[in-house]
Design a protein around this motif. Structure first.
Motif, PDB file in Angstrom:
ATOM      1  N   PRO A 103      59.587 110.918  37.427  1.00 24.73           N
ATOM      2  CA  PRO A 103      58.675 110.098  38.224  1.00 24.73           C
ATOM      3  C   PRO A 103      57.192 110.455  38.123  1.00 24.73           C
ATOM      4  CG  PRO A 103      59.827 111.646  39.650  1.00 24.73           C
ATOM      5  CD  PRO A 103      60.395 111.829  38.274  1.00 24.73           C
ATOM      6  N   PHE A 104      56.849 111.714  37.774  1.00 22.82           N
ATOM      7  CA  PHE A 104      55.445 112.148  37.803  1.00 22.82           C
ATOM      8  C   PHE A 104      54.964 112.553  36.416  1.00 22.82           C
ATOM      9  CE2 PHE A 104      56.963 113.054  42.110  1.00 22.82           C
ATOM     10  CZ  PHE A 104      55.955 112.531  42.893  1.00 22.82           C
ATOM     11  N   CYS A 142      51.696 114.634  35.011  1.00 17.48           N
ATOM     12  CA  CYS A 142      50.627 115.471  35.550  1.00 17.48           C
ATOM     13  C   CYS A 142      49.673 115.926  34.448  1.00 17.48           C
ATOM     14  CB  CYS A 142      51.226 116.679  36.264  1.00 17.48           C
ATOM     15  SG  CYS A 142      52.434 116.202  37.532  1.00 17.48           S
ATOM     16  N   ASP A 143      48.485 116.349  34.846  1.00 18.40           N
ATOM     17  CA  ASP A 143      47.388 116.634  33.920  1.00 18.40           C
ATOM     18  C   ASP A 143      47.043 115.363  33.143  1.00 18.40           C
ATOM     19  OD1 ASP A 143      45.378 117.915  32.553  1.00 18.40           O
ATOM     20  OD2 ASP A 143      46.716 118.875  31.103  1.00 18.40           O
ATOM     21  N   THR A 144      46.793 114.297  33.873  1.00 22.90           N
ATOM     22  CA  THR A 144      46.534 112.999  33.264  1.00 22.90           C
ATOM     23  C   THR A 144      45.042 112.731  33.166  1.00 22.90           C
ATOM     24  OG1 THR A 144      46.945 110.627  33.491  1.00 22.90           O
ATOM     25  CG2 THR A 144      46.638 111.866  35.525  1.00 22.90           C
ATOM     26  N   VAL A 145      44.674 111.825  32.256  1.00 24.12           N
ATOM     27  CA  VAL A 145      43.296 111.313  32.217  1.00 24.12           C
ATOM     28  C   VAL A 145      43.184 110.011  33.000  1.00 24.12           C
ATOM     29  CG1 VAL A 145      42.709 112.382  30.023  1.00 24.12           C
ATOM     30  CG2 VAL A 145      43.684 110.071  30.034  1.00 24.12           C
ATOM     31  N   VAL A 146      44.307 109.524  33.505  1.00 27.83           N
ATOM     32  CA  VAL A 146      44.296 108.291  34.287  1.00 27.83           C
ATOM     33  C   VAL A 146      44.035 108.654  35.739  1.00 27.83           C
ATOM     34  CG1 VAL A 146      45.538 106.176  34.843  1.00 27.83           C
ATOM     35  CG2 VAL A 146      45.943 107.314  32.657  1.00 27.83           C
ATOM     36  N   THR A 147      42.773 108.847  36.050  1.00 24.23           N
ATOM     37  CA  THR A 147      42.380 109.250  37.395  1.00 24.23           C
ATOM     38  C   THR A 147      40.971 108.766  37.667  1.00 24.23           C
ATOM     39  OG1 THR A 147      42.106 111.154  38.872  1.00 24.23           O
ATOM     40  CG2 THR A 147      41.521 111.492  36.574  1.00 24.23           C
ATOM     41  N   ASP A 148      40.685 108.509  38.919  1.00 21.01           N
ATOM     42  CA  ASP A 148      39.331 108.109  39.282  1.00 21.01           C
ATOM     43  C   ASP A 148      38.611 109.279  39.935  1.00 21.01           C
ATOM     44  OD1 ASP A 148      40.338 108.242  41.856  1.00 21.01           O
ATOM     45  OD2 ASP A 148      40.152 106.103  42.263  1.00 21.01           O
ATOM     46  N   GLU A 149      37.359 109.066  40.296  1.00 17.48           N
ATOM     47  CA  GLU A 149      36.559 110.164  40.817  1.00 17.48           C
ATOM     48  C   GLU A 149      37.066 110.666  42.169  1.00 17.48           C
ATOM     49  OE1 GLU A 149      32.652 108.545  40.732  1.00 17.48           O
ATOM     50  OE2 GLU A 149      32.391 108.901  38.586  1.00 17.48           O
ATOM     51  N   LYS A 150      37.870 109.849  42.860  1.00 12.90           N
ATOM     52  CA  LYS A 150      38.423 110.261  44.144  1.00 12.90           C
ATOM     53  C   LYS A 150      39.785 110.935  43.986  1.00 12.90           C
ATOM     54  CE  LYS A 150      36.150 106.541  46.751  1.00 12.90           C
ATOM     55  NZ  LYS A 150      36.361 105.361  47.643  1.00 12.90           N
ATOM     56  N   ASN A 151      40.295 110.965  42.751  1.00 14.06           N
ATOM     57  CA  ASN A 151      41.614 111.540  42.488  1.00 14.06           C
ATOM     58  C   ASN A 151      42.673 110.901  43.377  1.00 14.06           C
ATOM     59  OD1 ASN A 151      43.443 113.211  41.168  1.00 14.06           O
ATOM     60  ND2 ASN A 151      43.217 114.857  42.656  1.00 14.06           N
ATOM     61  N   ARG A 152      42.599 109.571  43.487  1.00 17.61           N
ATOM     62  CA  ARG A 152      43.544 108.843  44.342  1.00 17.61           C
ATOM     63  C   ARG A 152      44.930 108.781  43.720  1.00 17.61           C
ATOM     64  NH1 ARG A 152      40.420 103.303  45.699  1.00 17.61           N
ATOM     65  NH2 ARG A 152      39.672 103.634  43.581  1.00 17.61           N
ATOM     66  N   ASP A 153      45.909 108.567  44.578  1.00 18.20           N
ATOM     67  CA  ASP A 153      47.263 108.313  44.113  1.00 18.20           C
ATOM     68  C   ASP A 153      47.280 107.018  43.314  1.00 18.20           C
ATOM     69  OD1 ASP A 153      49.249 110.105  44.526  1.00 18.20           O
ATOM     70  OD2 ASP A 153      49.890 109.331  46.448  1.00 18.20           O
ATOM     71  N   LEU A 154      47.812 107.063  42.109  1.00 22.86           N
ATOM     72  CA  LEU A 154      47.945 105.820  41.363  1.00 22.86           C
ATOM     73  C   LEU A 154      49.096 105.925  40.370  1.00 22.86           C
ATOM     74  CD1 LEU A 154      46.543 106.454  38.352  1.00 22.86           C
ATOM     75  CD2 LEU A 154      44.477 106.237  39.698  1.00 22.86           C
ATOM     76  N   TYR A 155      49.471 104.767  39.879  1.00 24.74           N
ATOM     77  CA  TYR A 155      50.590 104.639  38.940  1.00 24.74           C
ATOM     78  C   TYR A 155      50.078 103.992  37.660  1.00 24.74           C
ATOM     79  CZ  TYR A 155      53.494 105.440  43.077  1.00 24.74           C
ATOM     80  OH  TYR A 155      54.058 105.976  44.207  1.00 24.74           O
ATOM     81  N   CYS A 168      51.754 103.048  33.517  1.00 22.92           N
ATOM     82  CA  CYS A 168      52.888 103.129  32.581  1.00 22.92           C
ATOM     83  C   CYS A 168      54.166 103.557  33.294  1.00 22.92           C
ATOM     84  CB  CYS A 168      52.590 104.077  31.429  1.00 22.92           C
ATOM     85  SG  CYS A 168      51.219 103.557  30.378  1.00 22.92           S
ATOM     86  N   ASN A 169      54.335 103.089  34.532  1.00 24.09           N
ATOM     87  CA  ASN A 169      55.546 103.313  35.334  1.00 24.09           C
ATOM     88  C   ASN A 169      55.722 104.750  35.812  1.00 24.09           C
ATOM     89  OD1 ASN A 169      56.295 100.565  34.919  1.00 24.09           O
ATOM     90  ND2 ASN A 169      57.073 101.124  32.892  1.00 24.09           N
ATOM     91  N   LEU A 170      54.649 105.547  35.752  1.00 20.40           N
ATOM     92  CA  LEU A 170      54.684 106.921  36.229  1.00 20.40           C
ATOM     93  C   LEU A 170      53.620 107.120  37.296  1.00 20.40           C
ATOM     94  CD1 LEU A 170      54.894 108.794  32.819  1.00 20.40           C
ATOM     95  CD2 LEU A 170      56.727 108.653  34.495  1.00 20.40           C
ATOM     96  N   ARG A 171      53.921 107.964  38.265  1.00 27.47           N
ATOM     97  CA  ARG A 171      52.917 108.358  39.241  1.00 27.47           C
ATOM     98  C   ARG A 171      52.055 109.433  38.602  1.00 27.47           C
ATOM     99  NH1 ARG A 171      54.419 109.819  45.541  1.00 27.47           N
ATOM    100  NH2 ARG A 171      52.287 110.096  46.336  1.00 27.47           N
ATOM    101  N   GLN A 172      50.777 109.166  38.477  1.00 28.08           N
ATOM    102  CA  GLN A 172      49.868 110.011  37.719  1.00 28.08           C
ATOM    103  C   GLN A 172      49.184 111.029  38.647  1.00 28.08           C
ATOM    104  OE1 GLN A 172      49.107 109.368  34.220  1.00 28.08           O
ATOM    105  NE2 GLN A 172      50.674 107.775  34.131  1.00 28.08           N
ATOM    106  N   ILE A 173      49.274 112.301  38.276  1.00 24.10           N
ATOM    107  CA  ILE A 173      48.685 113.378  39.058  1.00 24.10           C
ATOM    108  C   ILE A 173      47.719 114.148  38.158  1.00 24.10           C
ATOM    109  CG2 ILE A 173      49.121 115.463  40.388  1.00 24.10           C
ATOM    110  CD1 ILE A 173      50.311 113.070  41.755  1.00 24.10           C
ATOM    111  N   ALA A 174      46.453 114.205  38.533  1.00 21.31           N
ATOM    112  CA  ALA A 174      45.449 114.879  37.706  1.00 21.31           C
ATOM    113  C   ALA A 174      45.318 116.344  38.092  1.00 21.31           C
ATOM    114  CB  ALA A 174      44.100 114.181  37.852  1.00 21.31           C
ATOM    115  N   TYR A 175      45.242 117.208  37.097  1.00 17.27           N
ATOM    116  CA  TYR A 175      44.845 118.591  37.352  1.00 17.27           C
ATOM    117  C   TYR A 175      43.382 118.576  37.800  1.00 17.27           C
ATOM    118  CZ  TYR A 175      48.863 120.870  35.012  1.00 17.27           C
ATOM    119  OH  TYR A 175      50.104 121.342  34.668  1.00 17.27           O
TER     120      TYR A 175
END
Length: 441
Positions: free
Chosen positions: A141-142, A144-157, A159-166
């Motif tokens: 489901p997750f 992590c260490d993604t480049v798919v993140t905004d400046e607020k590091n909000r929760d987002l999805y 490619c069907n994965l929940r993206q978590i930024a380091y």
């Protein structure tokens, strides 16, 4: 009152060239256990096998109290995950990734005994859209260490994965002067909604990365004949572990922080409800302001809304959000006004295959529409009862200005990839999945 900053600990557990690095894995896992923290150890498949070959039952026992995820089959071993998947054919890329990653998951599960793999972590710059879709299909489901993140590091999805930024590396803190000013570090962390503190266990004992000396640009040495990295001074290593324990204790004692884990995040997710025709006026209103994912009446990607509209044009009563896909090439919209009928839109919805990647253009009667053209025309028919719709030129992709790392992402010539990695498809196609983007509830 502001909610406490969420804190999670991640360990990129990757060095399969040194049994000494395995000592650091065990020590960090033990510290987490003793301090009541559930860590996330992203384990390379080949390292899992090495731990078994080295007889490191102590490491495996220490990891048992923590989440173990995938850090790919071979990390920097060439071909790496990007070198396996930079092909025009998505199916070829997907098969190549599956061949390696399914074996990696088997290695990790077989050696650690952990069955439920909650997360995948790409090595370095090795972000591959094909691998993301594969991990989602494998039930992970997750990402992590993604480049798919905004400046607020909000929760987002994506490619069907929940993206978590380091967010914050801690490995350089405890062996430098920065380790003397942990209170100032915490003050900075407390300004964020979520903090991912990450480190590489091998760096507790070594002052350079194992893959830089063994795999930068090529497989520099035969398997098992690896170059040894420069060791740290033992005092630095002691400071590393002592500083890590101190940091955990300070975070736990500080009411501005709440230490959590991916299992807790997953348990807190609220399932999305089916989309109905009653939702369409609000969706049309939101999209008329900007071609962008919506958060009301619920979290929906552009692909979700597109597929719902296609279902309603086919006469279905509702649409249940599920897996979504973006594009394999830039979508092509109309370049001048064209008129289509409601019946032509309904026929196109029945006749076009929307089951995987979305078409870059859609034939509707005698016209060829872009996917955004089709979406807005469908909303006009479904919400207003229009029998004919004039489609005018419009943008086909959402703006990525709020996602600078994704907007700038480029693989060629980076990290330890071989010079043969041309990045003909990976970086551009990662951006072309923007229709799958949606925000967490």
């Amino acid at each position: 009152m502001r909610k406490p900053t969420e804190v999670m600990f991640f360990f990129d557990t990757e060095d399969f060239t040194s049994n000494r690095s395995a000592d650091a894995i065990a020590e960090l896992a033990r510290i987490c256990t003793e301090e009541g923290v559930r860590g996330h150890f992203a384990l390379v498949g080949l390292l899992a096998c090495q731990l078994q070959a080295w007889g490191r039952r102590d490491v495996l026992d220490a990891l048992a109290a923590h989440e173990v995820g995938s850090h790919t089959y071979g990390h920097s071993l060439h071909p790496d995950i990007c070198e396996q998947t930079d092909f025009e054919s998505f199916d070829e890329s997907y098969r190549n990734a599956a061949r390696y990653e399914c074996e990696a998951l088997g290695m990790i599960r077989g050696v650690t005994g952990q069955r439920d793999i909650l997360f995948a972590v790409p090595p370095g710059d090795s972000k591959s859209y094909a691998a993301m879709y594969l991990y989602a299909d494998l039930g992970i489901p997750f990402y992590c260490d993604t480049v798919v993140t905004d400046e607020k590091n909000r929760d987002l999805y994506y490619c069907n994965l929940r993206q978590i930024a380091y967010t914050d590396s801690i490995e350089g803190i405890f062996c430098t002067e920065r380790g003397r000013d942990l209170p100032a570090l915490l003050d900075g962390l407390a300004q964020k909604e979520r903090v991912i503190l990450y480190t590489h266990p091998n760096m507790a004992y070594f002052s350079e990365f194992w893959d830089g000396v063994n795999y930068k640009g090529e497989n520099r040495h035969p398997w098992g004949e690896w170059e040894t990295c420069r060791p740290r001074d033992p005092a630095q290593t002691r400071a590393y572990f002592e500083g890590f324990r101190t940091l955990i204790r300070m975070l736990r004692a500080d009411g501005r922080f709440r230490i959590t884990d991916l299992a807790s995040l997953r348990a807190s997710e609220t399932p999305r409800r089916p989309v109905t025709r009653a939702d369409l006026p609000a969706l049309r209103c939101a999209l008329s302001r900007e071609l962008y994912p919506v958060t009301s009446p619920q979290s929906l990607s552009l692909s979700d809304i597109f597929l719902a509209c296609a279902a309603f044009l086919r006469g279905e009563a509702q649409y249940s959000p599920g897996k979504v896909y973006g594009f394999l090439a830039p979508p092509r919209g109309v370049t001048s006004p064209v008129t289509v009928t409601a019946d032509e839109l309904r026929a196109a919805a029945r006749e076009t295959d929307f089951s995987r990647f979305l078409p870059v253009s859609i034939r509707v009667g005698d016209a060829v529409l872009g996917p955004a053209d089709f979406l807005f025309a469908a909303l006009e028919v479904l919400t207003g009862g229009a029998q004919t719709v004039e489609c005018r030129p419009r943008t086909q992709l959402p703006s990525l200005a709020a996602f600078p790392a994704l907007e700038r992402f480029s693989l060629r010539g980076t990290w330890v990839h071989t010079p043969a990695l041309r990045d003909d498809f990976l970086s551009d196609r990662l951006r072309l999945q923007s229709w799958t983007l949606r925000f967490g509830a």
